[in-house]
Design a protein around this motif. Structure first.
Motif, PDB file in Angstrom:
ATOM      1  N   SER A   4      -8.207  82.312 -35.718  1.00 16.87           N
ATOM      2  CA  SER A   4      -7.437  81.963 -36.959  1.00 16.87           C
ATOM      3  C   SER A   4      -5.984  81.659 -36.938  1.00 16.87           C
ATOM      4  CB  SER A   4      -7.831  83.138 -37.793  1.00 16.87           C
ATOM      5  OG  SER A   4      -6.550  83.611 -38.422  1.00 16.87           O
ATOM      6  N   GLN A  29      -6.831  76.139 -50.456  1.00 11.15           N
ATOM      7  CA  GLN A  29      -7.951  76.740 -50.685  1.00 11.15           C
ATOM      8  C   GLN A  29      -9.065  76.692 -49.591  1.00 11.15           C
ATOM      9  OE1 GLN A  29      -8.751  74.542 -54.092  1.00 11.15           O
ATOM     10  NE2 GLN A  29      -8.157  76.080 -55.696  1.00 11.15           N
ATOM     11  N   ALA A  30      -8.870  75.561 -48.942  1.00 14.65           N
ATOM     12  CA  ALA A  30      -9.407  75.249 -47.720  1.00 14.65           C
ATOM     13  C   ALA A  30      -9.138  76.021 -46.647  1.00 14.65           C
ATOM     14  CB  ALA A  30      -9.535  73.454 -47.310  1.00 14.65           C
ATOM     15  N   ILE A  32      -7.824  79.040 -46.965  1.00 11.00           N
ATOM     16  CA  ILE A  32      -8.415  80.453 -46.927  1.00 11.00           C
ATOM     17  C   ILE A  32      -9.767  80.364 -46.870  1.00 11.00           C
ATOM     18  CG2 ILE A  32      -8.425  82.150 -48.745  1.00 11.00           C
ATOM     19  CD1 ILE A  32      -5.632  82.136 -47.858  1.00 11.00           C
ATOM     20  N   GLN A  33     -10.595  79.214 -47.420  1.00  5.54           N
ATOM     21  CA  GLN A  33     -12.012  79.492 -47.182  1.00  5.54           C
ATOM     22  C   GLN A  33     -12.472  79.564 -45.856  1.00  5.54           C
ATOM     23  OE1 GLN A  33     -13.449  76.253 -49.453  1.00  5.54           O
ATOM     24  NE2 GLN A  33     -13.144  77.494 -51.268  1.00  5.54           N
ATOM     25  N   GLY A  34     -11.553  78.878 -44.836  1.00  3.59           N
ATOM     26  CA  GLY A  34     -11.870  78.682 -43.425  1.00  3.59           C
ATOM     27  C   GLY A  34     -11.506  80.014 -42.616  1.00  3.59           C
ATOM     28  N   GLY A  35     -11.133  81.109 -43.416  1.00  8.06           N
ATOM     29  CA  GLY A  35     -10.669  82.058 -42.654  1.00  8.06           C
ATOM     30  C   GLY A  35      -9.396  82.313 -41.951  1.00  8.06           C
ATOM     31  N   HIS A  36      -8.521  81.288 -42.409  1.00  5.49           N
ATOM     32  CA  HIS A  36      -7.211  81.499 -41.908  1.00  5.49           C
ATOM     33  C   HIS A  36      -6.168  81.919 -42.987  1.00  5.49           C
ATOM     34  CE1 HIS A  36      -8.333  78.545 -38.711  1.00  5.49           C
ATOM     35  NE2 HIS A  36      -8.920  77.779 -39.694  1.00  5.49           N
ATOM     36  N   ARG A  37      -4.934  82.085 -42.537  1.00  8.00           N
ATOM     37  CA  ARG A  37      -3.924  82.659 -43.474  1.00  8.00           C
ATOM     38  C   ARG A  37      -2.796  81.722 -43.764  1.00  8.00           C
ATOM     39  NH1 ARG A  37      -2.325  85.643 -39.562  1.00  8.00           N
ATOM     40  NH2 ARG A  37      -0.494  85.394 -39.527  1.00  8.00           N
ATOM     41  N   PHE A  71      -3.717  80.995 -57.860  1.00  8.44           N
ATOM     42  CA  PHE A  71      -4.103  81.151 -56.600  1.00  8.44           C
ATOM     43  C   PHE A  71      -3.358  81.928 -55.677  1.00  8.44           C
ATOM     44  CE2 PHE A  71      -3.714  79.462 -52.079  1.00  8.44           C
ATOM     45  CZ  PHE A  71      -4.921  79.578 -51.702  1.00  8.44           C
ATOM     46  N   GLU A  74      -4.176  85.667 -56.687  1.00  3.80           N
ATOM     47  CA  GLU A  74      -5.420  86.152 -56.084  1.00  3.80           C
ATOM     48  C   GLU A  74      -5.233  86.540 -54.644  1.00  3.80           C
ATOM     49  OE1 GLU A  74      -9.842  84.264 -55.647  1.00  3.80           O
ATOM     50  OE2 GLU A  74      -8.356  83.153 -57.052  1.00  3.80           O
ATOM     51  N   HIS A  75      -4.623  85.685 -53.905  1.00  2.00           N
ATOM     52  CA  HIS A  75      -4.474  85.843 -52.464  1.00  2.00           C
ATOM     53  C   HIS A  75      -3.442  86.484 -52.004  1.00  2.00           C
ATOM     54  CE1 HIS A  75      -8.354  83.647 -52.164  1.00  2.00           C
ATOM     55  NE2 HIS A  75      -7.818  82.518 -53.048  1.00  2.00           N
TER      56      HIS A  75
END
Lengths: 137, 116, 108
Positions: A4, A29-30, A32-37, A71, A74-75
């Motif tokens: 990550s 968004q991609a 975060i979806q990809g499990g990165h920060r 966004f 939320e994150h």
């Protein structure tokens, strides 16, 4: 699976003048979806307009400042607005309103106003720093 | 880790070069190594004797001359663009190093960026 | 010079117009911070005013202020402890206010 990564995004172009804020959101968004920060989103130059709480597009158009704010909240990602860019362009929080005796403040939560030092920190801290610029005229 | 900031827009018509200079100054404030590359119409930043009062803007020539005092010692410019804009050595600010291509300067740095 | 005769200033005490500065103005502004200007202060004030004249800007942050003083006056004076003793608080801000320069934007 690959390791990550941490990212910072820098946006230098305004919504409705450039696609940059929109492209940046799609990538964010991609990420975060990809499990990165994402460590930080930094608005610089005309990019500070993305943090205006007064932008009011027609109701059938996407509201980029609202989408971005949601966004970030939320994150739990820091949204930093460069103070020098912001003051020149009339994006201010309560503190700057008081300091400069202005009639109103208009910084949209959760964006915060800070200096370029935050960007320097991103460069040292994040694995990747990505820039979203407007088209060159 | 060294950073190259590219200024490829003529001064005064666009604010992005000034914002690039601010970014370079902030890197320097935190003791990060940074160089500036002037290319395309951006080489006009380096012209001597800019009289910007008449258009109500601060002189980028004056602002840029502070860079070495803050530790930004490398000012680069592409040779062919200096020729294209008739920017001879006597027309240029002192201390500018010419490079044959932007690619050459880019290859020498770890990070390369534009302000906008 | 009393408050009434000082040139126009903003709410943080910075001159609205850097041209309106005079040495007596500096003395009066410094007195508000209980600073009595010595030769060491004047050296920095003159450096800042000269810098502004030549480069069209004040050092944009405290770190760069310290760097520029070091470049011009050497290590002994270009360090934050020396400058903090002369200009308490944030030295760049205090010194710019006394030297009649615009308020730094706190960008860095």
């Amino acid at each position: 699976m690959s390791a990550s990564l941490s990212y910072s995004l820098v946006i230098t172009a305004a919504p409705w003048a450039s696609q940059a804020p929109q492209s940046a959101l799609a990538l964010a968004q991609a990420i975060i979806q990809g499990g990165h920060r994402i460590d930080r989103v930094f608005l610089y130059g005309d990019g500070v307009h993305l943090a205006s709480s007064l932008a009011t597009p027609p109701s059938d158009e996407t509201h980029w400042p609202v989408e971005w704010s949601r966004f970030l909240a939320e994150h739990d990602i820091a949204g930093i607005v460069c103070i020098a860019s912001a003051l020149r362009r009339g994006i201010v929080n309560g503190t700057e309103q008081t300091r400069y005796h202005l009639e109103a403040s208009n910084l949209r939560a959760p964006f915060e106003i800070a200096g370029l030092g935050e960007w320097v920190e991103s460069r040292l801290q994040s694995d990747r720093v990505l820039y979203f610029h407007g088209g060159q005229s | 880790m060294t950073t190259l900031m590219i200024i490829d827009q003529a001064p005064y018509g666009s604010w992005s070069g000034r914002e690039a200079l601010d970014m370079a100054l902030s890197l320097s404030a935190f003791d990060q190594s940074v160089a500036l590359l002037f290319t395309g119409s951006g080489v006009n930043w380096l012209r001597r004797g800019q009289a910007s009062d008449a258009i109500g803007q601060k002189s980028v020539e004056k602002n840029l001359s502070a860079a070495p005092l803050f530790g930004i010692e490398t000012l680069l410019a592409t040779r062919k663009d200096c020729e294209r804009y008739s920017l001879t050595e006597t027309d240029r600010l002192p201390g500018v190093t010419l490079v044959d291509t932007a690619a050459e300067a880019i290859a020498d740095h770890d990070h390369v960026l534009f302000a906008g | 010079m009393n408050d009434a005769s000082l040139p126009e200033r903003n709410n943080e005490g910075f001159l609205e117009n850097p041209q309106a500065w005079a040495p007596e103005v500096a003395t009066a502004i410094a007195a508000e911070d209980n600073i009595e200007l010595s030769e060491n202060h004047w050296e920095i004030i003159e450096f800042l005013r000269g810098f502004y004249q030549e480069h069209g800007m004040a050092p944009p942050s405290n770190r760069l202020f310290v760097k520029a003083v070091r470049q011009k006056l050497g290590e002994e004076k270009g360090n934050s402890i020396y400058l903090m003793q002369l200009f308490p608080g944030t030295p760049a801000k205090t010194a710019c206010r006394i030297a009649g320069l615009p308020r730094p934007t706190n960008c860095l």
